[in-house]
Design a protein around this motif. Structure first.
Motif, short mmCIF file in Angstrom:
data_model
loop_
_atom_site.label_atom_id
_atom_site.label_comp_id
_atom_site.label_asym_id
_atom_site.label_seq_id
_atom_site.Cartn_x
_atom_site.Cartn_y
_atom_site.Cartn_z
N LEU A 37 0.81 -1.09 0.20
CA LEU A 37 -0.03 -0.07 0.05
C LEU A 37 0.81 1.14 0.19
O LEU A 37 2.23 1.09 0.33
N SER A 38 0.42 2.42 -0.53
CA SER A 38 0.81 3.57 -0.28
C SER A 38 1.41 3.91 1.12
O SER A 38 0.75 3.37 2.22
N PRO A 39 2.42 4.80 1.34
CA PRO A 39 2.69 4.94 2.85
C PRO A 39 1.66 5.40 3.60
O PRO A 39 1.41 4.92 4.78
N ASP A 40 0.72 6.34 3.28
CA ASP A 40 -0.30 6.95 4.06
C ASP A 40 -1.36 5.93 4.43
O ASP A 40 -1.86 5.97 5.48
N GLU A 41 -1.86 5.06 3.50
CA GLU A 41 -2.76 3.94 3.49
C GLU A 41 -2.14 3.10 4.61
O GLU A 41 -2.81 2.48 5.35
N ARG A 42 -0.97 2.69 4.30
CA ARG A 42 -0.14 1.74 5.19
C ARG A 42 -0.20 2.00 6.71
O ARG A 42 -0.72 1.31 7.55
N ARG A 43 0.08 3.48 6.75
CA ARG A 43 0.10 3.96 8.10
C ARG A 43 -1.34 4.09 8.78
O ARG A 43 -1.63 3.44 10.07
N GLU A 44 -2.21 4.36 7.96
CA GLU A 44 -3.47 4.27 8.35
C GLU A 44 -4.13 2.90 8.75
O GLU A 44 -4.69 3.00 10.04
N ILE A 45 -3.92 2.13 8.05
CA ILE A 45 -4.49 0.67 8.21
C ILE A 45 -3.73 0.23 9.52
O ILE A 45 -4.48 -0.38 10.68
N CYS A 46 -2.45 0.46 9.51
CA CYS A 46 -1.51 -0.30 10.68
C CYS A 46 -2.04 0.54 11.93
O CYS A 46 -1.98 -0.23 13.12
N SER A 47 -2.25 1.63 11.89
CA SER A 47 -2.52 2.31 13.21
C SER A 47 -3.88 1.78 13.95
O SER A 47 -3.97 1.85 15.12
N HIS A 48 -4.51 1.24 13.04
CA HIS A 48 -6.06 0.38 13.56
C HIS A 48 -5.49 -0.86 14.38
O HIS A 48 -6.22 -1.16 15.07
N TYR A 49 -4.52 -1.21 14.16
CA TYR A 49 -3.93 -2.28 15.05
C TYR A 49 -3.03 -1.91 16.11
O TYR A 49 -2.30 -2.65 16.78
N GLY A 50 -3.09 -0.69 16.36
CA GLY A 50 -2.30 -0.10 17.47
C GLY A 50 -0.90 0.31 17.30
O GLY A 50 -0.20 0.74 18.25
N VAL A 51 -0.30 0.39 16.05
CA VAL A 51 1.07 0.77 15.58
C VAL A 51 0.86 2.26 15.73
O VAL A 51 0.06 3.00 15.38
N VAL A 52 2.00 2.89 16.37
CA VAL A 52 2.21 4.21 16.60
C VAL A 52 3.06 4.76 15.76
O VAL A 52 4.49 4.25 15.86
N TYR A 53 2.77 5.79 14.95
CA TYR A 53 3.77 6.39 14.10
C TYR A 53 4.07 7.97 14.80
O TYR A 53 3.09 8.33 15.13
N VAL A 54 5.31 8.35 14.75
CA VAL A 54 5.62 9.77 15.03
C VAL A 54 6.39 10.45 14.31
O VAL A 54 7.37 9.91 13.60
N PHE A 55 5.99 11.71 14.07
CA PHE A 55 7.09 12.59 13.08
C PHE A 55 7.80 13.28 14.22
O PHE A 55 7.35 13.74 15.21
N ARG A 56 8.94 13.46 13.65
CA ARG A 56 10.24 14.16 14.28
C ARG A 56 9.77 15.65 14.44
O ARG A 56 9.04 16.27 13.41
N PRO A 57 10.21 16.33 15.51
CA PRO A 57 9.84 17.77 15.36
C PRO A 57 10.21 18.46 13.88
O PRO A 57 9.42 19.50 13.70
N SER A 58 11.41 18.02 13.40
CA SER A 58 11.69 18.86 12.27
C SER A 58 10.87 18.33 11.07
O SER A 58 11.32 18.63 9.83
N GLU A 59 10.16 17.33 11.23
CA GLU A 59 9.43 16.52 10.13
C GLU A 59 8.00 16.30 10.20
O GLU A 59 7.30 15.33 10.01
N LYS A 60 7.41 17.49 10.51
CA LYS A 60 5.84 17.62 10.73
C LYS A 60 5.26 17.53 9.43
O LYS A 60 5.55 17.94 8.61
N GLU A 61 4.19 16.88 9.59
CA GLU A 61 3.22 16.60 8.39
C GLU A 61 2.54 18.08 8.27
O GLU A 61 2.19 18.70 9.01
N HIS A 62 2.65 18.48 6.80
CA HIS A 62 2.02 19.81 6.46
C HIS A 62 1.00 19.45 5.57
O HIS A 62 0.75 18.39 5.01
#
Length: 241
Positions: A213-238
């Motif tokens: 899957l695309s990175p965004d789709e993959r993170r979305e689905i994985c987060s439903h399983y409890g996977v936690v993703y964090v952006f570094r302070p210098s790499e915030k989502e815009h």
């Protein structure tokens, strides 16, 4: 939502027990709501999670309960320490006053582990010092009285003994609770290690299952399983319109 080139959120494993429990429960919840075919991790791992979670929660509850008892007993121990120290110190003061008035001889000090010329009250600033001088006082006064010596009152040996034995009771209880807390903490640490391994296995399998899957789709689905993703302070989502 557009992600700036080069930003790469990282996966962060739980670093608290509550976060570990949330991750485990999220995975189990998914496992209970999906068929084995649709589940992104193995049934074998799901069974391991279900078997492990109750034991982990039980150990955490035991540890927390013991810590609460330890804290409560520690507070009571402090109160009994102050009371017993006051009585033991006062008794030594009375001994010195009796010697000064000539009611008992200076040699009486040796019964308590003091030198004949020691006119100051022993230092009792710690629990260990109270243990030492409390025991020496009680044994010494019992030995002194065995020879028919004049009794000391206000405080009497009986009152000193009551206060000291209450302190000793709580001292021993608190000591046992400290030892139990350490044993439970060792056990908790073992379970934390097991929890981290299980969570890592789940997250690895979930991400592998959705790797196409695309990175965004993959993170979305994985987060439903409890996977936690964090952006570094210098790499915030815009985002852009």
């Amino acid at each position: 939502m557009i992600q700036i080139a080069g930003t790469m959120p990282y996966r962060r494993l739980p670093n608290t027990d509550q976060a570990r429990l949330r991750a485990l429960k999220s995975a189990i919840k998914k496992g209970s709501s999906l068929s084995p075919v649709d589940l992104a991790f193995s049934q074998k791992l799901l069974l391991e999670l279900k078997a492990f979670l109750p034991h982990f929660e039980q150990v955490l509850n035991q540890y927390q309960y013991n810590r609460e008892r330890q804290a409560n007993t520690g507070k009571q121990l402090g109160e009994h320490y102050k009371s017993a120290r006051l009585y033991v110190s006062h008794f030594f003061q009375v001994v010195n006053l009796c010697i000064a008035r000539g009611e008992i001889k200076p040699e009486a000090r040796t019964y308590y582990g003091l030198s004949v010329d020691e006119k100051s009250v022993p230092e009792i600033g710690t629990e260990q010092q109270l243990l030492q001088w409390g025991k020496s006082l009680i044994k010494g006064e019992e030995d002194r009285m065995a020879g028919g010596a004049t009794r000391i009152y206000n405080p009497s040996l009986a009152m000193v003994r009551v206060k000291f034995e209450k302190f000793l009771e709580y001292y021993n209880i608190h000591k046992d609770l400290l030892a139990t807390s350490q044993k439970l903490l060792d056990k908790v640490n073992d379970y934390r290690e097991q929890a981290d391994k299980l969570i890592t296995s789940v997250w690895n399998e979930v991400e592998a299952k959705n790797e196409n899957l695309s990175p965004d789709e993959r993170r979305e689905i994985c987060s439903h399983y409890g996977v936690v993703y964090v952006f570094r302070p210098s790499e915030k989502e815009h985002s852009s319109i």
